[in-house]
Design a protein around this motif. Structure first.
Motif, PDB file in Angstrom:
ATOM      1  N   ALA A  21       0.889  -1.164   0.000  1.00 47.45           N
ATOM      2  CA  ALA A  21       0.000   0.000   0.000  1.00 47.45           C
ATOM      3  C   ALA A  21       0.924   1.210   0.000  1.00 47.45           C
ATOM      4  CB  ALA A  21      -0.891   0.000   1.229  1.00 47.45           C
ATOM      5  N   VAL A  22       0.893   1.970  -1.086  1.00 49.18           N
ATOM      6  CA  VAL A  22       1.855   3.039  -1.317  1.00 49.18           C
ATOM      7  C   VAL A  22       1.162   4.398  -1.275  1.00 49.18           C
ATOM      8  CG1 VAL A  22       3.546   3.954  -2.956  1.00 49.18           C
ATOM      9  CG2 VAL A  22       3.169   1.479  -2.814  1.00 49.18           C
ATOM     10  N   THR A  23       1.647   5.275  -0.412  1.00 51.93           N
ATOM     11  CA  THR A  23       1.164   6.653  -0.384  1.00 51.93           C
ATOM     12  C   THR A  23       2.036   7.459  -1.331  1.00 51.93           C
ATOM     13  OG1 THR A  23       0.488   6.412   1.920  1.00 51.93           O
ATOM     14  CG2 THR A  23       0.706   8.666   1.070  1.00 51.93           C
ATOM     15  N   VAL A  24       1.396   8.135  -2.287  1.00 54.31           N
ATOM     16  CA  VAL A  24       2.123   8.913  -3.285  1.00 54.31           C
ATOM     17  C   VAL A  24       2.113  10.395  -2.929  1.00 54.31           C
ATOM     18  CG1 VAL A  24       1.780   7.246  -5.151  1.00 54.31           C
ATOM     19  CG2 VAL A  24       0.086   9.024  -4.780  1.00 54.31           C
ATOM     20  N   ALA A  25       3.055  11.129  -3.506  1.00 54.19           N
ATOM     21  CA  ALA A  25       3.243  12.539  -3.179  1.00 54.19           C
ATOM     22  C   ALA A  25       1.988  13.372  -3.422  1.00 54.19           C
ATOM     23  CB  ALA A  25       4.420  13.109  -3.964  1.00 54.19           C
ATOM     24  N   ALA A  26       1.227  13.054  -4.443  1.00 45.13           N
ATOM     25  CA  ALA A  26       0.026  13.823  -4.769  1.00 45.13           C
ATOM     26  C   ALA A  26      -1.130  13.519  -3.821  1.00 45.13           C
ATOM     27  CB  ALA A  26      -0.399  13.537  -6.205  1.00 45.13           C
ATOM     28  N   GLY A  27      -0.922  12.583  -2.931  1.00 46.06           N
ATOM     29  CA  GLY A  27      -1.979  12.165  -2.010  1.00 46.06           C
ATOM     30  C   GLY A  27      -2.632  10.902  -2.508  1.00 46.06           C
ATOM     31  N   GLY A  28      -3.203  10.187  -1.621  1.00 41.98           N
ATOM     32  CA  GLY A  28      -3.864   8.943  -1.981  1.00 41.98           C
ATOM     33  C   GLY A  28      -2.939   7.749  -1.822  1.00 41.98           C
ATOM     34  N   VAL A  29      -3.575   6.605  -1.827  1.00 37.83           N
ATOM     35  CA  VAL A  29      -2.863   5.349  -1.658  1.00 37.83           C
ATOM     36  C   VAL A  29      -3.161   4.459  -2.852  1.00 37.83           C
ATOM     37  CG1 VAL A  29      -2.616   3.293  -0.204  1.00 37.83           C
ATOM     38  CG2 VAL A  29      -2.970   5.527   0.855  1.00 37.83           C
ATOM     39  N   VAL A  30      -2.124   3.855  -3.395  1.00 38.59           N
ATOM     40  CA  VAL A  30      -2.275   2.911  -4.498  1.00 38.59           C
ATOM     41  C   VAL A  30      -1.714   1.561  -4.055  1.00 38.59           C
ATOM     42  CG1 VAL A  30      -2.195   4.650  -6.317  1.00 38.59           C
ATOM     43  CG2 VAL A  30      -0.080   3.601  -5.529  1.00 38.59           C
ATOM     44  N   ARG A  31      -2.256   0.517  -4.650  1.00 37.45           N
ATOM     45  CA  ARG A  31      -1.746  -0.828  -4.365  1.00 37.45           C
ATOM     46  C   ARG A  31      -0.771  -1.213  -5.468  1.00 37.45           C
ATOM     47  NH1 ARG A  31      -4.332  -4.009  -0.679  1.00 37.45           N
ATOM     48  NH2 ARG A  31      -4.177  -5.941  -1.886  1.00 37.45           N
ATOM     49  N   VAL A  32       0.362  -1.726  -5.055  1.00 34.96           N
ATOM     50  CA  VAL A  32       1.384  -2.162  -5.996  1.00 34.96           C
ATOM     51  C   VAL A  32       1.680  -3.626  -5.725  1.00 34.96           C
ATOM     52  CG1 VAL A  32       3.775  -1.870  -6.728  1.00 34.96           C
ATOM     53  CG2 VAL A  32       2.406   0.132  -6.143  1.00 34.96           C
ATOM     54  N   GLN A  33       1.480  -4.459  -6.729  1.00 34.55           N
ATOM     55  CA  GLN A  33       1.764  -5.879  -6.587  1.00 34.55           C
ATOM     56  C   GLN A  33       3.036  -6.198  -7.348  1.00 34.55           C
ATOM     57  OE1 GLN A  33      -1.458  -8.494  -7.549  1.00 34.55           O
ATOM     58  NE2 GLN A  33      -0.337 -10.301  -6.878  1.00 34.55           N
ATOM     59  N   LEU A  34       3.986  -6.818  -6.659  1.00 31.25           N
ATOM     60  CA  LEU A  34       5.243  -7.224  -7.272  1.00 31.25           C
ATOM     61  C   LEU A  34       5.383  -8.737  -7.141  1.00 31.25           C
ATOM     62  CD1 LEU A  34       7.598  -4.413  -5.930  1.00 31.25           C
ATOM     63  CD2 LEU A  34       6.597  -4.625  -8.201  1.00 31.25           C
ATOM     64  N   PRO A  35       5.647  -9.411  -8.260  1.00 33.09           N
ATOM     65  CA  PRO A  35       5.756 -10.863  -8.215  1.00 33.09           C
ATOM     66  C   PRO A  35       7.118 -11.316  -7.692  1.00 33.09           C
ATOM     67  CG  PRO A  35       6.146 -10.104 -10.432  1.00 33.09           C
ATOM     68  CD  PRO A  35       5.777  -8.882  -9.614  1.00 33.09           C
ATOM     69  N   TRP A  36       7.136 -12.481  -7.084  1.00 34.82           N
ATOM     70  CA  TRP A  36       8.403 -13.105  -6.718  1.00 34.82           C
ATOM     71  C   TRP A  36       9.049 -13.655  -7.992  1.00 34.82           C
ATOM     72  CZ3 TRP A  36       8.442 -11.218  -2.192  1.00 34.82           C
ATOM     73  CH2 TRP A  36       7.427 -11.363  -1.269  1.00 34.82           C
ATOM     74  N   SER A  37      10.322 -13.960  -7.927  1.00 33.75           N
ATOM     75  CA  SER A  37      10.995 -14.555  -9.079  1.00 33.75           C
ATOM     76  C   SER A  37      10.618 -16.029  -9.235  1.00 33.75           C
ATOM     77  CB  SER A  37      12.515 -14.415  -8.953  1.00 33.75           C
ATOM     78  OG  SER A  37      12.992 -15.138  -7.835  1.00 33.75           O
ATOM     79  N   GLU A  38      10.092 -16.617  -8.159  1.00 33.19           N
ATOM     80  CA  GLU A  38       9.607 -17.990  -8.184  1.00 33.19           C
ATOM     81  C   GLU A  38       8.526 -18.120  -7.122  1.00 33.19           C
ATOM     82  OE1 GLU A  38      12.937 -20.452  -7.181  1.00 33.19           O
ATOM     83  OE2 GLU A  38      13.090 -19.681  -5.157  1.00 33.19           O
ATOM     84  N   GLN A  39       7.698 -19.138  -7.248  1.00 33.30           N
ATOM     85  CA  GLN A  39       6.658 -19.344  -6.239  1.00 33.30           C
ATOM     86  C   GLN A  39       7.312 -19.669  -4.904  1.00 33.30           C
ATOM     87  OE1 GLN A  39       3.585 -22.128  -7.265  1.00 33.30           O
ATOM     88  NE2 GLN A  39       2.857 -22.261  -5.171  1.00 33.30           N
ATOM     89  N   ILE A  40       6.815 -19.051  -3.849  1.00 34.26           N
ATOM     90  CA  ILE A  40       7.362 -19.270  -2.515  1.00 34.26           C
ATOM     91  C   ILE A  40       6.609 -20.414  -1.849  1.00 34.26           C
ATOM     92  CG2 ILE A  40       7.609 -18.264  -0.220  1.00 34.26           C
ATOM     93  CD1 ILE A  40       8.474 -15.736  -1.490  1.00 34.26           C
ATOM     94  N   VAL A  41       7.388 -21.392  -1.395  1.00 32.91           N
ATOM     95  CA  VAL A  41       6.793 -22.537  -0.719  1.00 32.91           C
ATOM     96  C   VAL A  41       7.374 -22.733   0.679  1.00 32.91           C
ATOM     97  CG1 VAL A  41       6.151 -23.736  -2.837  1.00 32.91           C
ATOM     98  CG2 VAL A  41       8.410 -24.143  -1.828  1.00 32.91           C
ATOM     99  N   GLU A  42       8.477 -22.044   0.985  1.00 32.22           N
ATOM    100  CA  GLU A  42       9.099 -22.128   2.302  1.00 32.22           C
ATOM    101  C   GLU A  42       9.364 -20.723   2.820  1.00 32.22           C
ATOM    102  OE1 GLU A  42      12.625 -24.437   1.689  1.00 32.22           O
ATOM    103  OE2 GLU A  42      11.526 -26.330   1.710  1.00 32.22           O
TER     104      GLU A  42
END
Length: 96
Positions: A54-75
């Protein structure tokens, strides 16, 4: 995709990142998330596929940013490696 992590594991990872690595998360979303104007960030959730901030930007407001892992996490230890990789990439370094 099935999430192998219990809510207490997810809560512990979120707390650790938000309390101990807030500056690292901010660097990650500025560089890799496409929000160079981010002023603050909270890791909102994680799952085997990626992290959502959940990212608060300089102009105000919150945006959601989804970043993928390089591989599926299982541990659980993979979370640390993936956040370290993201941070390294965000500062222009090699994977570490």
């Amino acid at each position: 995709m099935t999430d192998p992590f219990t809510p207490d594991v997810v809560t512990a990872v979120l707390r650790h990142m938000n309390e101990d690595h807030a500056d690292d998360s901010l660097q990650i979303v500025r560089a890799l998330g496409g929000y160079p104007d981010a002023v603050s960030v909270q890791l909102a959730t994680i799952d085997p596929a990626g992290a959502v901030f959940a990212v608060t930007v300089a102009a105000g407001g919150v945006v959601r940013v989804q970043l993928p892992w390089s591989e599926q996490i299982v541990e659980r230890p993979q979370f640390r490696r993936e956040f370290a990789r993201m941070h390294s990439e965000s500062v222009g370094g090699a994977e570490g």
